[in-house]
Design a protein around this motif. Structure first.
Motif, PDB file in Angstrom:
ATOM      1  N   VAL A  53       0.461  -1.332  -0.072  1.00 10.91           N
ATOM      2  CA  VAL A  53       0.145  -0.156   0.018  1.00 10.91           C
ATOM      3  C   VAL A  53       1.024   1.363   0.321  1.00 10.91           C
ATOM      4  CG1 VAL A  53      -1.139   1.501   1.445  1.00 10.91           C
ATOM      5  CG2 VAL A  53      -2.348  -0.957   1.156  1.00 10.91           C
ATOM      6  N   GLU A  63      -5.623   7.332  -5.672  1.00  7.73           N
ATOM      7  CA  GLU A  63      -6.461   6.118  -5.666  1.00  7.73           C
ATOM      8  C   GLU A  63      -6.273   5.703  -4.279  1.00  7.73           C
ATOM      9  OE1 GLU A  63      -7.461   5.140  -8.026  1.00  7.73           O
ATOM     10  OE2 GLU A  63      -6.120   5.957  -9.917  1.00  7.73           O
ATOM     11  N   VAL A  66      -9.162   3.003  -3.395  1.00  8.31           N
ATOM     12  CA  VAL A  66      -8.775   1.536  -3.715  1.00  8.31           C
ATOM     13  C   VAL A  66      -7.783   0.706  -2.094  1.00  8.31           C
ATOM     14  CG1 VAL A  66      -7.353  -0.366  -4.635  1.00  8.31           C
ATOM     15  CG2 VAL A  66      -8.912   1.412  -6.088  1.00  8.31           C
ATOM     16  N   LEU A  67      -6.797   2.356  -2.183  1.00  9.56           N
ATOM     17  CA  LEU A  67      -6.125   2.047  -1.106  1.00  9.56           C
ATOM     18  C   LEU A  67      -6.968   1.909   0.226  1.00  9.56           C
ATOM     19  CD1 LEU A  67      -3.130   4.973  -2.028  1.00  9.56           C
ATOM     20  CD2 LEU A  67      -3.134   1.897  -2.092  1.00  9.56           C
ATOM     21  N   VAL A  70      -8.110  -1.788   0.369  1.00  9.90           N
ATOM     22  CA  VAL A  70      -7.043  -2.563   0.998  1.00  9.90           C
ATOM     23  C   VAL A  70      -6.998  -2.549   2.350  1.00  9.90           C
ATOM     24  CG1 VAL A  70      -4.796  -3.809   0.545  1.00  9.90           C
ATOM     25  CG2 VAL A  70      -5.946  -2.660  -1.606  1.00  9.90           C
ATOM     26  N   LEU A 110      -6.448  -3.656  -6.523  1.00  4.96           N
ATOM     27  CA  LEU A 110      -5.657  -2.496  -6.245  1.00  4.96           C
ATOM     28  C   LEU A 110      -4.333  -2.552  -7.783  1.00  4.96           C
ATOM     29  CD1 LEU A 110      -3.662   0.042  -5.187  1.00  4.96           C
ATOM     30  CD2 LEU A 110      -2.960  -2.607  -3.413  1.00  4.96           C
TER      31      LEU A 110
END
Length: 205
Positions: A53, A63, A66-67, A70, A110
């Motif tokens: 990450v 992003e 999305v990070l 995760v 990701l």
């Protein structure tokens, strides 16, 4: 008196052995050992996530969604533990599998995002993490397959006469197993491919 006690113990040992008690014990230990390996490989993947990450964040700050997905999925995995004592609980196994599935899905999203950042894909640290992640996904598949096989053998054993009588007496129960919507999913590691032609770089917001 002492001799009689020894003879009784020997008789009990022979009876238990003939009824499959020792075999059930061995297979139960094999299931536990296989589960420990599953946990080891899942933990290995979870340990890769923070560095992954952070590396992606250095190149793809836009992003954030999305990070965050995760990171949150990784946190859920960390709070959803399943010990060998819980292996008879189908609900806990289902929760564990769901948490791991969420992390798998988040990592897949990701990886799709990284295709938009050629500089990230060329980064040496990222390439190293990619290799580790790919290897870990393969080891997870192997460990899961082995666990599935051990549980199948254990369940078959305690359902077979006269082992089923011994299992009932000593409280051995059928263990739940991993379930997948697609049978092939259990034997196919997620694709982690960074070598395809990169997509055009994303424009800055």
């Amino acid at each position: 008196m002492k001799l009689l006690r020894v003879l009784v113990l020997l008789l009990v040992a022979v009876v238990l052995s003939g009824c499959g008690y020792n075999a059930i014990q061995r297979q139960d230990e094999s299931v536990k050992a296989a589960w420990s390996e599953v946990l080891n490989q899942y933990q290995r993947r979870a340990d890769l996530v923070p560095n992954l990450v952070n590396t992606v964040k250095g190149y793809a700050q836009h992003e954030e969604r999305v990070l965050t997905e995760v990171t949150n999925a990784r946190a859920k995995v960390g709070s959803t533990q399943l010990t060998t004592d819980d292996l008879n609980n189908p609900e806990k196994l289902k929760q564990f599998q769901a948490a791991q599935g969420e992390l798998s899905s988040a990592l897949s999203r990701l990886m799709v995002v990284t295709e938009n950042y050629p500089n990230l894909k060329a980064d040496g640290l990222f390439q190293n993490l990619q290799a580790q992640l790919e290897g870990t996904e393969n080891r997870i598949t192997v460990a899961r397959n082995r666990y599935v096989k051990e549980v199948q053998e254990y369940n078959s054993m305690i359902r077979t006469f006269p082992n089923n009588l011994t299992a009932k007496i000593f409280g051995y129960q059928v263990k739940p197993n991993f379930s997948v919507e697609n049978e092939k999913a259990i034997s196919t590691a997620p694709t982690v491919d960074f070598n395809s032609t990169p997509a055009p770089a994303a424009s800055a917001h």
